[in-house]
Design a protein around this motif. Sequence first.
Motif, PDB file in Angstrom:
ATOM      1  N   VAL A   1       0.844  -1.200   0.000  1.00 19.65           N
ATOM      2  CA  VAL A   1       0.000   0.000   0.000  1.00 19.65           C
ATOM      3  C   VAL A   1       0.880   1.252   0.000  1.00 19.65           C
ATOM      4  O   VAL A   1       0.580   2.234  -0.683  1.00 19.65           O
ATOM      5  CB  VAL A   1      -0.933   0.001   1.228  1.00 19.65           C
ATOM      6  CG1 VAL A   1      -1.679   1.336   1.322  1.00 19.65           C
ATOM      7  CG2 VAL A   1      -1.912  -1.156   1.160  1.00 19.65           C
ATOM      8  N   SER A   2       1.986   1.195   0.741  1.00 19.50           N
ATOM      9  CA  SER A   2       2.872   2.359   0.806  1.00 19.50           C
ATOM     10  C   SER A   2       3.440   2.690  -0.565  1.00 19.50           C
ATOM     11  O   SER A   2       3.596   3.862  -0.930  1.00 19.50           O
ATOM     12  CB  SER A   2       4.015   2.100   1.794  1.00 19.50           C
ATOM     13  OG  SER A   2       4.788   0.994   1.382  1.00 19.50           O
ATOM     14  N   SER A   3       3.722   1.663  -1.356  1.00 18.50           N
ATOM     15  CA  SER A   3       4.238   1.885  -2.712  1.00 18.50           C
ATOM     16  C   SER A   3       3.171   2.526  -3.591  1.00 18.50           C
ATOM     17  O   SER A   3       3.461   3.445  -4.378  1.00 18.50           O
ATOM     18  CB  SER A   3       4.692   0.556  -3.319  1.00 18.50           C
ATOM     19  OG  SER A   3       5.079   0.715  -4.666  1.00 18.50           O
ATOM     20  N   LYS A   4       1.954   2.050  -3.460  1.00 17.48           N
ATOM     21  CA  LYS A   4       0.862   2.620  -4.259  1.00 17.48           C
ATOM     22  C   LYS A   4       0.617   4.075  -3.894  1.00 17.48           C
ATOM     23  O   LYS A   4       0.360   4.916  -4.758  1.00 17.48           O
ATOM     24  CB  LYS A   4      -0.409   1.798  -4.048  1.00 17.48           C
ATOM     25  CG  LYS A   4      -0.326   0.387  -4.617  1.00 17.48           C
ATOM     26  CD  LYS A   4      -1.596  -0.401  -4.339  1.00 17.48           C
ATOM     27  CE  LYS A   4      -1.496  -1.820  -4.901  1.00 17.48           C
ATOM     28  NZ  LYS A   4      -2.719  -2.610  -4.616  1.00 17.48           N
ATOM     29  N   ILE A   5       0.690   4.386  -2.593  1.00 15.53           N
ATOM     30  CA  ILE A   5       0.508   5.768  -2.139  1.00 15.53           C
ATOM     31  C   ILE A   5       1.622   6.656  -2.697  1.00 15.53           C
ATOM     32  O   ILE A   5       1.386   7.785  -3.147  1.00 15.53           O
ATOM     33  CB  ILE A   5       0.480   5.839  -0.598  1.00 15.53           C
ATOM     34  CG1 ILE A   5      -0.781   5.146  -0.067  1.00 15.53           C
ATOM     35  CG2 ILE A   5       0.551   7.281  -0.124  1.00 15.53           C
ATOM     36  CD1 ILE A   5      -0.825   5.058   1.452  1.00 15.53           C
TER      37      ILE A   5
ATOM     38  N   LYS B   1       3.376   6.202  -5.415  1.00 23.60           N
ATOM     39  CA  LYS B   1       3.158   6.395  -6.850  1.00 23.60           C
ATOM     40  C   LYS B   1       2.052   7.412  -7.101  1.00 23.60           C
ATOM     41  O   LYS B   1       2.146   8.257  -7.996  1.00 23.60           O
ATOM     42  CB  LYS B   1       2.800   5.065  -7.510  1.00 23.60           C
ATOM     43  CG  LYS B   1       3.956   4.079  -7.563  1.00 23.60           C
ATOM     44  CD  LYS B   1       3.520   2.763  -8.178  1.00 23.60           C
ATOM     45  CE  LYS B   1       4.675   1.770  -8.215  1.00 23.60           C
ATOM     46  NZ  LYS B   1       4.256   0.453  -8.762  1.00 23.60           N
ATOM     47  N   MET B   2       1.001   7.336  -6.277  1.00 26.10           N
ATOM     48  CA  MET B   2      -0.106   8.278  -6.429  1.00 26.10           C
ATOM     49  C   MET B   2       0.347   9.702  -6.107  1.00 26.10           C
ATOM     50  O   MET B   2      -0.006  10.653  -6.816  1.00 26.10           O
ATOM     51  CB  MET B   2      -1.258   7.869  -5.500  1.00 26.10           C
ATOM     52  CG  MET B   2      -2.531   8.713  -5.688  1.00 26.10           C
ATOM     53  SD  MET B   2      -3.854   8.170  -4.587  1.00 26.10           S
ATOM     54  CE  MET B   2      -4.137   6.512  -5.196  1.00 26.10           C
ATOM     55  N   ASN B   3       1.133   9.840  -5.051  1.00 23.95           N
ATOM     56  CA  ASN B   3       1.649  11.158  -4.682  1.00 23.95           C
ATOM     57  C   ASN B   3       2.529  11.730  -5.783  1.00 23.95           C
ATOM     58  O   ASN B   3       2.478  12.920  -6.099  1.00 23.95           O
ATOM     59  CB  ASN B   3       2.445  11.064  -3.374  1.00 23.95           C
ATOM     60  CG  ASN B   3       1.546  10.885  -2.161  1.00 23.95           C
ATOM     61  OD1 ASN B   3       0.360  11.223  -2.199  1.00 23.95           O
ATOM     62  ND2 ASN B   3       2.098  10.373  -1.087  1.00 23.95           N
ATOM     63  N   LYS B   4       3.357  10.872  -6.376  1.00 21.30           N
ATOM     64  CA  LYS B   4       4.237  11.334  -7.452  1.00 21.30           C
ATOM     65  C   LYS B   4       3.407  11.765  -8.661  1.00 21.30           C
ATOM     66  O   LYS B   4       3.693  12.785  -9.305  1.00 21.30           O
ATOM     67  CB  LYS B   4       5.194  10.213  -7.863  1.00 21.30           C
ATOM     68  CG  LYS B   4       6.231  10.647  -8.895  1.00 21.30           C
ATOM     69  CD  LYS B   4       7.201   9.533  -9.213  1.00 21.30           C
ATOM     70  CE  LYS B   4       8.292   9.991 -10.155  1.00 21.30           C
ATOM     71  NZ  LYS B   4       7.814  10.646 -11.369  1.00 21.30           N
TER      72      LYS B   4
END
Length: 227
Positions: A212-216, A218-221
């Motif tokens: 989930v941290s990776s997805k967050i 990527k979304m932030n970027k």
Amino acid sequence: MLSRQALRSIRAAAPQRTLVRAPVRSYAAAAPPQVVTPPVAVYGLDGTYATALYTAAVKSSSLDPTAKALNTLGGICAKDAKLASILSTPTLSDKDKSAIVAELQKNVGAANANETVKNFLATLAENNRLGILQGVCEKFGEIIRASRGEVEMIVISAQQLDNKTLSRLENAVSKSQYVGQGKKLKVTNTVNPDIIGGLVVEIGDRTIDLSVSSKIAKMNKLLTDTL
């Protein structure tokens, strides 16, 4: 002219000649030294020590007990941050190092009788390299897994996974391209709350990040780049 009896007497009194046989030279070839080639190359100073230890263990027919001892020592170093700090202290006296080595040997249990492990720990202490013990244990583990045809899969999760979930992951990955034919998959579950949720799967030098941290991140970027 001497009589036959006189001749016999002279011959009997004369010193006897001893036939000395020349030593027989053997042309049998000497047995060549055993050449040990690790199944996988590991690098760095810890890799050098791990390779030397593997070679010594094979030559002394003590590979299994040595592997067991190194696995135990690696686990101890990983769990005890204070010990890792002590081992890395550059100002340890000879007395301190002897005490540390004795304590480490005591912790490996039955493997304490293994001369290969004793010599390995003594060499690290003598060369002021106790600080790389954990690294050597990890590199030695890589060599052992390769020799056994094992592929390590580390599953990182926010919480401990149950055996059923780990078994399903193992079955799925063992049939994939990530595991070569005839290889055995060894699964380890590591807990890291920072990933929030999902999984991070490491297989050899590959990483599959489904956290989930990776997805967050990527979304932030994506949002940052858009704005």
